[in-house]
Design a protein around this motif. Structure first.
Motif, mmCIF file in Angstrom:
data_model
loop_
_atom_site.group_PDB
_atom_site.id
_atom_site.type_symbol
_atom_site.label_atom_id
_atom_site.label_comp_id
_atom_site.label_asym_id
_atom_site.label_seq_id
_atom_site.Cartn_x
_atom_site.Cartn_y
_atom_site.Cartn_z
ATOM 1 N N GLY A 2 1.261 -0.943 0.101
ATOM 2 C CA GLY A 2 -0.278 0.696 -0.029
ATOM 3 C C GLY A 2 0.674 1.110 0.090
ATOM 4 N N ARG A 3 0.113 2.514 -0.762
ATOM 5 C CA ARG A 3 1.156 3.524 -0.605
ATOM 6 C C ARG A 3 0.471 4.067 0.166
ATOM 7 N N ILE A 4 1.399 4.828 1.097
ATOM 8 C CA ILE A 4 0.509 5.688 2.388
ATOM 9 C C ILE A 4 1.297 7.476 2.470
ATOM 10 N N LYS A 6 2.107 11.260 3.255
ATOM 11 C CA LYS A 6 3.334 11.926 3.667
ATOM 12 C C LYS A 6 3.226 12.237 5.114
ATOM 13 N N GLY A 7 3.821 12.326 6.083
ATOM 14 C CA GLY A 7 3.765 12.293 7.221
ATOM 15 C C GLY A 7 3.543 11.303 8.263
ATOM 16 N N VAL A 8 3.281 10.256 8.234
ATOM 17 C CA VAL A 8 2.416 8.952 8.397
ATOM 18 C C VAL A 8 3.873 8.412 9.260
ATOM 19 N N LYS A 9 4.057 8.048 10.415
ATOM 20 C CA LYS A 9 4.766 7.405 11.545
ATOM 21 C C LYS A 9 4.718 6.137 11.304
ATOM 22 N N CYS A 10 6.062 5.492 11.569
ATOM 23 C CA CYS A 10 6.228 3.905 12.136
ATOM 24 C C CYS A 10 5.260 3.763 12.952
ATOM 25 N N SER A 22 3.506 0.013 4.721
ATOM 26 C CA SER A 22 1.602 -0.310 4.987
ATOM 27 C C SER A 22 1.683 -1.633 4.810
ATOM 28 N N LEU A 23 0.991 -2.333 5.892
ATOM 29 C CA LEU A 23 1.458 -3.834 5.865
ATOM 30 C C LEU A 23 -0.278 -3.955 7.052
ATOM 31 N N PRO A 24 -0.583 -5.510 6.083
ATOM 32 C CA PRO A 24 -1.346 -5.931 8.051
ATOM 33 C C PRO A 24 -0.949 -5.755 8.583
ATOM 34 N N ASN A 25 -1.840 -5.087 9.782
ATOM 35 C CA ASN A 25 -1.106 -5.750 10.981
ATOM 36 C C ASN A 25 -1.048 -7.240 11.352
ATOM 37 N N PRO A 26 -1.719 -7.992 11.297
ATOM 38 C CA PRO A 26 -1.079 -9.506 11.810
ATOM 39 C C PRO A 26 -0.016 -9.827 11.309
ATOM 40 N N ARG A 27 0.175 -9.256 10.098
ATOM 41 C CA ARG A 27 1.060 -9.952 9.181
ATOM 42 C C ARG A 27 2.799 -9.646 10.271
ATOM 43 N N LEU A 43 5.322 0.742 9.040
ATOM 44 C CA LEU A 43 6.810 0.827 9.247
ATOM 45 C C LEU A 43 7.891 1.334 8.271
ATOM 46 N N CYS A 44 8.335 1.850 9.240
ATOM 47 C CA CYS A 44 9.610 3.214 8.878
ATOM 48 C C CYS A 44 11.028 1.878 7.211
#
Ligand SMILES: [Zn+2]
Length: 68
Positions: A2-4, A6-10, A22-27, A43-44
Motif C-alpha cells: 500500500g501507498r501511504i 506523507k508524515g505517517v509515523k512508524c 503499510s502492511l496488514p497488522n497481523p502479519r 513501518l519505516c
C-alpha cells in the motif's frame, strides 16, 4: 504494497521515523514486531527491513515443508 500518506509515523512502539510501508497488522505482529492495534501497521524503512528478514525465514521454512 500500500501507498501511504506523507508524515505517517512508524507503528512500532518506540520508533518515531517516517513510515515507508503499510502492511496488514497481523502479519507484522506475527513477524515479531511490536505494533499497536489497528488493521494496518506502518513501518519505516528500517523496520520494514527487519520485517522482511523475519518473513524470509518463514518463507524458507514453508518451502522446506512443501519439498519434504
Ligand atoms: Zn520504525
Amino acid at each position: 504494497m500500500g501507498r501511504i500518506a506523507k508524515g505517517v509515523k512508524c507503528s512500532v512502539s518506540g520508533c518515531d521515523k517516517e513510515a515507508a510501508r503499510s502492511l496488514p497488522n497481523p502479519r507484522v505482529s506475527a513477524a515479531g514486531l511490536k505494533v499497536g492495534t489497528g488493521r494496518r501497521a506502518f513501518l519505516c524503512k528500517d523496520h520494514y527491513k527487519e520485517y522482511k528478514k523475519k518473513t524470509k525465514t518463514e518463507r524458507k521454512l514453508e518451502k522446506w515443508r512443501h519439498q519434504g
